[in-house]
Design an enzyme around this catalytic site. Sequence first.
Site, PDB file in Angstrom:
ATOM      1  N   GLU A  40      13.680  29.203  28.595  1.00  0.00           N
ATOM      2  CA  GLU A  40      14.122  30.437  27.962  1.00  0.00           C
ATOM      3  C   GLU A  40      12.990  31.125  27.192  1.00  0.00           C
ATOM      4  OE1 GLU A  40      18.337  30.139  26.307  1.00  0.00           O
ATOM      5  OE2 GLU A  40      17.773  28.035  26.447  1.00  0.00           O
ATOM      6  N   SER A 168      21.324  29.724  28.648  1.00  0.00           N
ATOM      7  CA  SER A 168      21.163  30.980  29.392  1.00  0.00           C
ATOM      8  C   SER A 168      21.566  30.865  30.859  1.00  0.00           C
ATOM      9  CB  SER A 168      19.715  31.477  29.294  1.00  0.00           C
ATOM     10  OG  SER A 168      19.392  31.778  27.964  1.00  0.00           O
ATOM     11  N   TYR A 238      20.762  39.203  30.127  1.00  0.00           N
ATOM     12  CA  TYR A 238      19.643  39.760  29.376  1.00  0.00           C
ATOM     13  C   TYR A 238      19.069  41.072  29.908  1.00  0.00           C
ATOM     14  CZ  TYR A 238      19.764  35.126  27.307  1.00  0.00           C
ATOM     15  OH  TYR A 238      20.172  33.983  26.672  1.00  0.00           O
ATOM     16  N   ARG A 277      26.676  30.371  17.601  1.00  0.00           N
ATOM     17  CA  ARG A 277      27.566  31.153  18.460  1.00  0.00           C
ATOM     18  C   ARG A 277      28.273  30.220  19.428  1.00  0.00           C
ATOM     19  NH1 ARG A 277      24.450  33.600  22.087  1.00  0.00           N
ATOM     20  NH2 ARG A 277      25.535  32.607  23.822  1.00  0.00           N
ATOM     21  N   ASP A 279      30.583  29.700  22.706  1.00  0.00           N
ATOM     22  CA  ASP A 279      31.043  30.334  23.940  1.00  0.00           C
ATOM     23  C   ASP A 279      32.380  29.721  24.332  1.00  0.00           C
ATOM     24  OD1 ASP A 279      28.745  31.860  24.026  1.00  0.00           O
ATOM     25  OD2 ASP A 279      27.656  30.421  25.261  1.00  0.00           O
ATOM     26  N   GLU A 293      30.174  25.877  24.928  1.00  0.00           N
ATOM     27  CA  GLU A 293      28.896  25.472  24.346  1.00  0.00           C
ATOM     28  C   GLU A 293      28.771  26.026  22.930  1.00  0.00           C
ATOM     29  OE1 GLU A 293      25.658  26.739  26.842  1.00  0.00           O
ATOM     30  OE2 GLU A 293      26.681  26.146  28.678  1.00  0.00           O
ATOM     31  N   ASN A 295      25.641  27.465  20.541  1.00  0.00           N
ATOM     32  CA  ASN A 295      24.239  27.884  20.438  1.00  0.00           C
ATOM     33  C   ASN A 295      23.838  27.863  18.972  1.00  0.00           C
ATOM     34  OD1 ASN A 295      23.767  29.098  23.354  1.00  0.00           O
ATOM     35  ND2 ASN A 295      25.765  29.807  22.656  1.00  0.00           N
ATOM     36  N   GLY A 299      20.352  34.254  20.662  1.00  0.00           N
ATOM     37  CA  GLY A 299      19.418  35.320  21.010  1.00  0.00           C
ATOM     38  C   GLY A 299      19.505  36.495  20.055  1.00  0.00           C
TER      39      GLY A 299
END
Length: 337
Positions: A40, A168, A238, A277, A279, A293, A295, A299
């Site tokens: 990433e 990602s 992205y 964050r 998901d 998941e 994070n 990002g």
Amino acid sequence: MSKVGANLISWGDRVKSSLASLDPKSLGRVGVLFGGKSGEREISLMSGNGVLEALRSKGVDAHAFDTGLRCPTELAKENFDRVFISLHGRFGEDGTIQGLLELLGLPYTGSGVLASALAIDKIVTKQVWISNGLATPEYEELTADSDWNAVVEHLGLPLIVKPAHEGSSLGLTKVKSVDELPAAYKLAAGLDKKVIAETCIIGDELTCPLVSQGKMAEALPVIKIIPPQANYDFHNKYFSDETQYLCPTGLAPEVNAAVQELALAAYKALGCRTWGRADVMLDQKTGKPYLLEMNTSPGMTSHSLVPMAAKAAGIEYADLVLWLLSQTLQQKEGAAA
């Protein structure tokens, strides 16, 4: 007032209040860690440059430090007072850089060593969540010797195969038949020694940013993600302008609240701090949310989701970045949770 949903305005107000009394010079010389060596890296460069520009626009003495081009041990020579971690994936989001920063006595943004190490491993994360009674899709660790038919019998079709330590959507495959499993495993195993397969939940794709820690932890507004062809891959995350993000989601208030409550419990179970964050997938048949998941170094690009949720709560990008960095003022030595 609940830490879920109803407290959004107060979080935004408290951020504004804390920043109003913050002297950027009190943060000292700040390092923005970005780049790195993970898959990433490209996204980390984008995040880091955004963070660097935001901090400088607020009067912070911020400096770039690419851990992919420079040895992280050189941090000791930079005389940084604190650092903002904009690294994603391994060697940045997995507890390794956090451990070095602990040894150097440098305060840093995001979760500590243990929480970072737990969250980067999707299998261990699931084990923690399951032990806490939190909903997450059924899973199985795959090896080259796995019985593919037995995997399908256990998890059903379609199912998801992905590396256990990548983010990602790198190396991820949506498997629709047992014949596709060997190739999906090979792709994921090419990126990671540890590969996970999990039941594919069909429904709305959601994400929920989280801030602060412990009793003060809060869930920010939920975001609904609508990628083209229902494929939220690396490009659509992205670089595509076709992916739609809905905040507010358009879902019933009680559904948003349930997602926030689940995400907050997941965040606390892993011991995360500062921000993160979660998901989540919302099962279209049952309406039940499932954790995918966590994070711990989200990002911060132009397409990123935490800034989007923060804006919905009244906080602009640069203020969000400054507030996250200001949280390092509260860190104590040895706080490696």
